[in-house]
Every structure is written in C-alpha cells, then in structure tokens.
Design a protein around this motif. Sequence first.
Motif, mmCIF file in Angstrom:
data_model
loop_
_atom_site.group_PDB
_atom_site.id
_atom_site.type_symbol
_atom_site.label_atom_id
_atom_site.label_comp_id
_atom_site.label_asym_id
_atom_site.label_seq_id
_atom_site.Cartn_x
_atom_site.Cartn_y
_atom_site.Cartn_z
ATOM 1 N N LYS A 21 -1.012 0.581 -4.427
ATOM 2 C CA LYS A 21 -2.295 0.147 -4.982
ATOM 3 C C LYS A 21 -2.739 1.483 -5.868
ATOM 4 O O LYS A 21 -3.328 1.429 -6.892
ATOM 5 C CB LYS A 21 -3.394 -0.631 -4.117
ATOM 6 N N ALA A 22 -2.880 2.708 -4.835
ATOM 7 C CA ALA A 22 -3.427 3.732 -5.452
ATOM 8 C C ALA A 22 -2.585 4.171 -6.453
ATOM 9 O O ALA A 22 -3.209 4.739 -7.570
ATOM 10 C CB ALA A 22 -3.301 4.935 -4.269
ATOM 11 N N ALA A 23 -1.184 4.309 -6.512
ATOM 12 C CA ALA A 23 -0.295 4.664 -7.607
ATOM 13 C C ALA A 23 -0.753 3.967 -8.881
ATOM 14 O O ALA A 23 -0.624 4.306 -9.975
ATOM 15 C CB ALA A 23 1.149 4.826 -7.263
ATOM 16 N N GLN A 24 -0.657 2.751 -8.679
ATOM 17 C CA GLN A 24 -0.668 1.402 -10.001
ATOM 18 C C GLN A 24 -2.223 1.797 -10.513
ATOM 19 O O GLN A 24 -2.344 1.571 -11.744
ATOM 20 C CB GLN A 24 -0.781 0.161 -9.386
ATOM 21 N N SER A 25 -3.221 2.251 -9.820
ATOM 22 C CA SER A 25 -4.449 2.320 -10.193
ATOM 23 C C SER A 25 -4.331 3.432 -11.296
ATOM 24 O O SER A 25 -5.498 3.423 -12.219
ATOM 25 C CB SER A 25 -5.467 2.769 -9.324
ATOM 26 N N VAL A 26 -3.414 4.150 -11.419
ATOM 27 C CA VAL A 26 -3.371 5.602 -12.034
ATOM 28 C C VAL A 26 -1.896 5.412 -12.937
ATOM 29 O O VAL A 26 -1.762 6.543 -13.669
ATOM 30 C CB VAL A 26 -3.672 7.009 -11.654
ATOM 31 N N ASP A 27 -1.291 4.344 -13.353
ATOM 32 C CA ASP A 27 -0.322 4.253 -13.954
ATOM 33 C C ASP A 27 0.697 5.097 -13.543
ATOM 34 O O ASP A 27 1.361 6.078 -14.537
ATOM 35 C CB ASP A 27 -0.449 3.872 -15.294
ATOM 36 N N TYR A 28 1.134 5.446 -12.380
ATOM 37 C CA TYR A 28 1.746 6.515 -12.106
ATOM 38 C C TYR A 28 3.196 6.418 -12.376
ATOM 39 O O TYR A 28 3.858 5.506 -12.207
ATOM 40 C CB TYR A 28 1.710 6.832 -10.427
ATOM 41 N N VAL A 29 3.670 7.695 -12.857
ATOM 42 C CA VAL A 29 5.309 7.686 -13.021
ATOM 43 C C VAL A 29 5.674 8.926 -12.128
ATOM 44 O O VAL A 29 5.180 10.094 -12.289
ATOM 45 C CB VAL A 29 5.372 7.857 -14.546
ATOM 46 N N GLY A 30 6.910 8.768 -11.604
ATOM 47 C CA GLY A 30 7.645 9.903 -10.876
ATOM 48 C C GLY A 30 7.398 10.036 -9.359
ATOM 49 O O GLY A 30 6.937 8.803 -8.832
ATOM 50 N N ALA A 31 7.396 11.117 -8.796
ATOM 51 C CA ALA A 31 7.328 11.012 -7.218
ATOM 52 C C ALA A 31 5.982 11.467 -6.978
ATOM 53 O O ALA A 31 5.366 12.433 -7.565
ATOM 54 C CB ALA A 31 8.311 12.169 -6.497
ATOM 55 N N GLY A 32 5.356 10.837 -6.002
ATOM 56 C CA GLY A 32 4.129 11.196 -5.429
ATOM 57 C C GLY A 32 3.763 10.826 -4.089
ATOM 58 O O GLY A 32 4.595 10.021 -3.480
ATOM 59 N N THR A 33 2.781 11.561 -3.445
ATOM 60 C CA THR A 33 2.434 10.972 -1.992
ATOM 61 C C THR A 33 1.075 10.598 -1.693
ATOM 62 O O THR A 33 0.028 11.255 -2.294
ATOM 63 C CB THR A 33 2.713 12.194 -1.276
ATOM 64 N N VAL A 34 0.685 9.650 -1.131
ATOM 65 C CA VAL A 34 -0.490 9.119 -0.776
ATOM 66 C C VAL A 34 -0.839 9.430 0.483
ATOM 67 O O VAL A 34 -0.114 8.913 1.486
ATOM 68 C CB VAL A 34 -0.641 7.647 -1.099
ATOM 69 N N GLU A 35 -1.739 10.353 0.959
ATOM 70 C CA GLU A 35 -2.009 10.715 2.340
ATOM 71 C C GLU A 35 -3.102 10.112 2.931
ATOM 72 O O GLU A 35 -4.133 9.516 2.120
ATOM 73 C CB GLU A 35 -2.241 12.386 2.201
ATOM 74 N N PHE A 36 -3.064 9.486 4.213
ATOM 75 C CA PHE A 36 -3.910 8.938 4.850
ATOM 76 C C PHE A 36 -4.168 9.714 6.198
ATOM 77 O O PHE A 36 -3.555 10.385 6.672
ATOM 78 C CB PHE A 36 -3.491 7.458 5.170
ATOM 79 N N MET A 37 -5.420 9.356 6.823
ATOM 80 C CA MET A 37 -5.558 9.532 8.279
ATOM 81 C C MET A 37 -5.447 8.244 8.944
ATOM 82 O O MET A 37 -6.190 7.270 8.443
ATOM 83 C CB MET A 37 -7.144 10.023 8.147
ATOM 84 N N LEU A 38 -4.966 8.487 10.247
ATOM 85 C CA LEU A 38 -4.543 7.104 11.013
ATOM 86 C C LEU A 38 -5.331 7.393 12.150
ATOM 87 O O LEU A 38 -5.166 8.355 12.724
ATOM 88 C CB LEU A 38 -3.103 6.930 11.212
ATOM 89 N N ASP A 39 -6.390 6.677 12.738
ATOM 90 C CA ASP A 39 -7.196 6.835 14.159
ATOM 91 C C ASP A 39 -6.317 6.204 15.239
ATOM 92 O O ASP A 39 -5.293 5.369 14.839
ATOM 93 C CB ASP A 39 -8.712 6.343 13.633
ATOM 94 N N ALA A 40 -7.029 6.265 16.346
ATOM 95 C CA ALA A 40 -6.377 5.789 17.420
ATOM 96 C C ALA A 40 -6.296 4.258 17.587
ATOM 97 O O ALA A 40 -5.344 3.774 18.300
ATOM 98 C CB ALA A 40 -7.039 6.147 18.601
ATOM 99 N N GLU A 41 -7.076 3.589 16.820
ATOM 100 C CA GLU A 41 -6.864 2.200 16.806
ATOM 101 C C GLU A 41 -6.138 1.519 15.702
ATOM 102 O O GLU A 41 -6.155 0.512 15.130
ATOM 103 C CB GLU A 41 -8.475 1.559 16.466
ATOM 104 N N LYS A 42 -5.449 2.476 14.958
ATOM 105 C CA LYS A 42 -4.443 1.967 13.911
ATOM 106 C C LYS A 42 -5.195 1.917 12.683
ATOM 107 O O LYS A 42 -4.691 0.996 11.714
ATOM 108 C CB LYS A 42 -3.344 0.927 14.097
#
Length: 653
Positions: A262-283
């Motif tokens: 969804k993040a990539a689609q929101s900017v019409d992304y082309v190529g390799a990219g990485t979406v970084e997240f924080m994951l807490d103890a409760e997932k």
Amino acid sequence: MSIHTILIANRGEIACRIMRTVRDMGLRSVAVYSNADRDAPHVKLADQAVPIGPAPVGESYLVIKKIIEAAKTSGADAIHPGYGFLSENAGFAKACADAGIIFIGPSPDAIALMGDKAVAKRRMITAGVPCVPGYQGEAQDDARLIEEAKTIGFPLMVKAAAGGGGRGMRLVDEARSLSVALTEARSEALNAFGSDILILERAIIKPRHVEIQIFGDSYGNIIHLGERDCSVQRRHQKVIEESPCPVMTEDLRNAMGDAAVKAAQSVDYVGAGTVEFMLDAEKNFYFLEMNTRLQVEHPVTELVTGLNLVALQLRVAQGEPLGLAQDDIWLCGHAIEARLYAEDPTHDFLPATGDIARLSFPEMEGLRVDSGVVSGGTVSPFYDPMLAKLIASGPDRETARRSLIRALEETVIFGVVTNRQFLIETLQRDDFASGQATTAFIAENFSEDDLAPIELTHREAALAALVQHIINRETHAANIPHQLLGWSSATSLATPYIYEDLCVDITSHSADEFTAQVGEQVFQLHLIESDNNRIIVNCDGKGETLRFASNSSAQIHISFGARQFHLTNKVALASKAADAIGEGDIRATMHGVLADIFVTTGDAVKTGDRLGVLEAMKMRHDILADRDGTVEEVFAKAGMQIAANSPILKIEN
C-alpha cells in the motif's frame, strides 16, 4: 529502452556487487573514483573507470554534475546509484532524466516524497498504513512542538524530517528535556541534511526493527519479497540483519507485506524499495520510513528467495515487467548478515582508519562475502568504514547462525581495528541465539566491561611467542634440514619474548617440540603445521589454529579465533635499537589513539625507555626510545587520534 552500459555512481562493496551482475548479464560497467580510490577494487573490476576529483565526497561522489559528465563521457545509458551518496537524491534522479540517462531507481517525485519523513507519514496515514502516533505538521516553533508533545506523551522521539541514519534523532523521557533535544536535533539535522524540520513520535520502547522488501514495475505491478529483521543496531545503525524475522507468523507477514505494498502504491513506486516498520511486543507494527533504494542488507533476501535484486532492478529500469506475482514468492531457509566495520567497539564504535596488512575470508558452503577492500588497501577517513558483509545461509536459523560465527572466526583482518570480535560475541549471546533481540539488544547485553579492551592471556602470549620464534627460525635457517632445527650440542637455551608486561621464554627441544614459560606457568607446545600465514599448534593437548601477519622481527598481528592482537616484542625492538643508533624521529607505527606521553621537552632518555603508549588494534603499544639523548620536541598530546607515521616526538643527542 535497452540498457548496454551502466555507470555505478558509488564505490566499495556495493559497486563491486552491482558490477558482477552487470557483467553476468552481458552488459558493460563504468566506475567512478576519487583520488583516494584510484587503486580500489571497484575501479579494477569495471570495464571502464572515470576519475571524478578529490577524496572528500563533497568534491567527488556527491557532485551531480561530475557524475553526469562521467556518464556522458563513457557512453553510459544508465546509472545505478547503489546506496548512500546520491541514491536517495531526487535532484540526481531528475538530472539523469534531463540528460537522457536511465536512473535505476524510482521517480524523482517518489524519492522526494518518501525522503521527507513528515510528508511521507502524512501520505501513509492517508493510505491506511499503520503509523506511530505523533506530530508531523508544518508549524515548527518550539511552543507548538512542546504542546504537541504533551498530547503525544512521554517518552517520545524527536526526529529530523529529512535524512536518516540516526542523525537529528533524540529520545526524550520527560518534558523538561524536550527544549534541549529540539535544539540539538535541529542543529544536527541542518548540518547533516540541510533541513531543520522535525517530527515527533511516541517512543516504542524495545521494538523490533522489521522491514519489508518491495518491488514494482512501470506497469503498476507491486509485490513484496518478505521481511528482514534489523533490530541489532548501534547508534541507530544496523549491524546484524536476518530473514525471516524470528518471531514472524504467516498472518503477520501478510499484514505487514500488504501495508508495505500500500505504501509503495501510494507513490506509484517503480524498482526496489524497503518499507521499514517498528514491531512491538504485542505484534503491533508501525510505519517508520521508506528507503527508496537498494538496502545494504539485500543479500539476505536474495538468499532466502533465490532472486537477484540487482538483476531485477536492471530489467525493470529498461521497461520490462517484473514477471513475478505475489504467489511466486517463497522464503526458503534462513540467512543472517553481519557488517564488518573498521570501527572500535572499545571507544563507542568510533570509525577507524589504517592500512590493511592482511585480509582473507574463508571459503565455506552457504557463505557469501560482499567486500570492496583487499590486502594492502587503506581504510581512509573520507568514506563509510564498512569493509565487508558476511552472509551465511542454511536450512534453518541455527545452522546459519553457527556458520556465520565460524566464518567470522576464520576471517583474517589485520592492520585496522574492526568490530569482528563484537560481531562474534553478538551472535553468541543467548538473546540473539533464541531470537529475542530488539533494538535495545546492545545496551542490554554489553556492559562497559564487555566492550573494554581485551588483555593478552598467558596462553596467548606463549602461542604468539612461539609463532615469532618459528618465523625467526625459518627466516634465518632456511638451509638447515628440518630434523636439525632446534638441535643444539649444548643444554637447550630459552629465547625471551616480552609483550606488554608479560615475559615468555621459548625453549626448543626439537624441530616441532617446545616449551613456553610465562611467569610460573609452563605450556607444552607441539607444532603440527605451518605455512606463510597460518600455524596449527597443539598446546597442552588442545589444538589451536593461529593466523598471523608479520613484516618485522619485532611486531606481529595474530588472531586466536575471535580475539586478535598487534604485539611488539620488546626484546627484538631493544636488540634492533642496540645494533644501530636510531635517528630519534619517533613516529606512530599505526593509526590509533595516543593514550599517554611520559616525557616532556628537555627530558633525558635512554634506548628502550617507554616514551608513551599508543592504543590501536584493541591493544596498548609502548612507544620506545630508539637512541640515547634528550627530548628536543614533543609534537603530539595524550588523547589525540593519530595517523600512522605521524611524528610524536624528536630525540637529539
């Protein structure tokens, strides 16, 4: 839109890695290099190389005009930016387009939008991507930020809207510390990125740092290639990365993957990219940022998916469809990557510089090494100090972990301080082995004592002395039959070696049998095998494989598995000084910190006197007088970082 020649606007291991794929695809590669990189591996690997100016990045690798001119001169029809430098510079991507050169990456608009954390977060909220509660508004006065902080609550993070890598970032535990944090973060962000715009976010304490690799083509197809866990970090910089994440479930992977797409689609992304997240103890997971480039840690994804991400980048860049659907992506086995840096963990992981006396990596099944340095090269102060990435893969996490530990233990890197031992200890810690590491891992698992300089043990001193003894014996007795080595018509005599405050006496009983006495301890040593840079010894019934490098009778680089030292035998040094009057020009023998100076101008000294102490290679090395005389001038002060061959003091008769 076919690509024939690709200029790599980068250096080091990533330039070499891209060039290998370019070559495998039957294309031509062009390197660019600064004056400091004239003899670098990436220059020699390329089909053509173009100089771009002085060593500082602001005069070479970051000068867009020079890169574009190099592409035109070499006939390159595409530019791959690698990572770092200009890889996330929207102006560079636009300059490529204006020059009619294919930029191997996303559009300038996507780079610009995702490069601004405030704008990116607003876009993610609109796209329905989970975000950390916070403030990313345009009003930037202290009063507004302080008011917003009250609403968010403490602890919170102050972050620079532009850039990354931990710069312009502050953790604030309480309201009274906020004003200072805002001032410091603004100043750091302005210096690093040219923008002092800040955002505020609720601090997620002890999260995992989990990122999703995405890929898109110009036909609107966007998929994800699974996740990487990058939680082991120092100063917000990744050190160990792995795929899959140890606590990942199929449902969580699908949810995070869908959010990343969804993040990539929101900017019409082309190529390799990485979406970084924080994951807490409760997932629960929250959007952190998007990197609009190939990541340093992309090899772990390649090893578990079987895909070549650089090859995919090149195909997408020349207009080909991705050729993959989400159902085609499977993660098989496990891969872990360790970043080998020229840095000193005993001094807050400060970058280190120096000449590489020897570098070698083991050849092992399941091991991949991406490196951009070689023996004889120099680690300069101008660029990122990463030397190599070692990536181990296997059918499961434990196999990959154990393989990576062994690979690091068998890696030889002499002449410059590195984090090799720290990486090994990290992989051995229970929290990492059990898959429980969070971003608090280093703080929770390494005390000041754990990161203190290591001390030479009696056993290590005995083995080091034996190695020097064998080196000297083979150097001076090349024509003596092996069976006569160590033979004497008189009672066996002990040969002394002194390292720091440890005195070792080596006694030869035959060509292969020795005893070593260190204080009251006596070690029985049996030489099993030796070659130019490796000796296998049985010490009191236990086998030891020692790797070393030595270019003088007095000094030796030697490693004992994870532990390594640069040692000076004071006996040989004093003997050498006695044989010939020194010149009195006392210089640093290597890059390091001048820990102490024991003399001042006018002091009388004798040959062999301790003049000071140089800290390098995780050890303290005595600086000794090479002649009798008087200290004429002292050029350096205690506490200074000092480069190899820099003058320390002058002794006059």
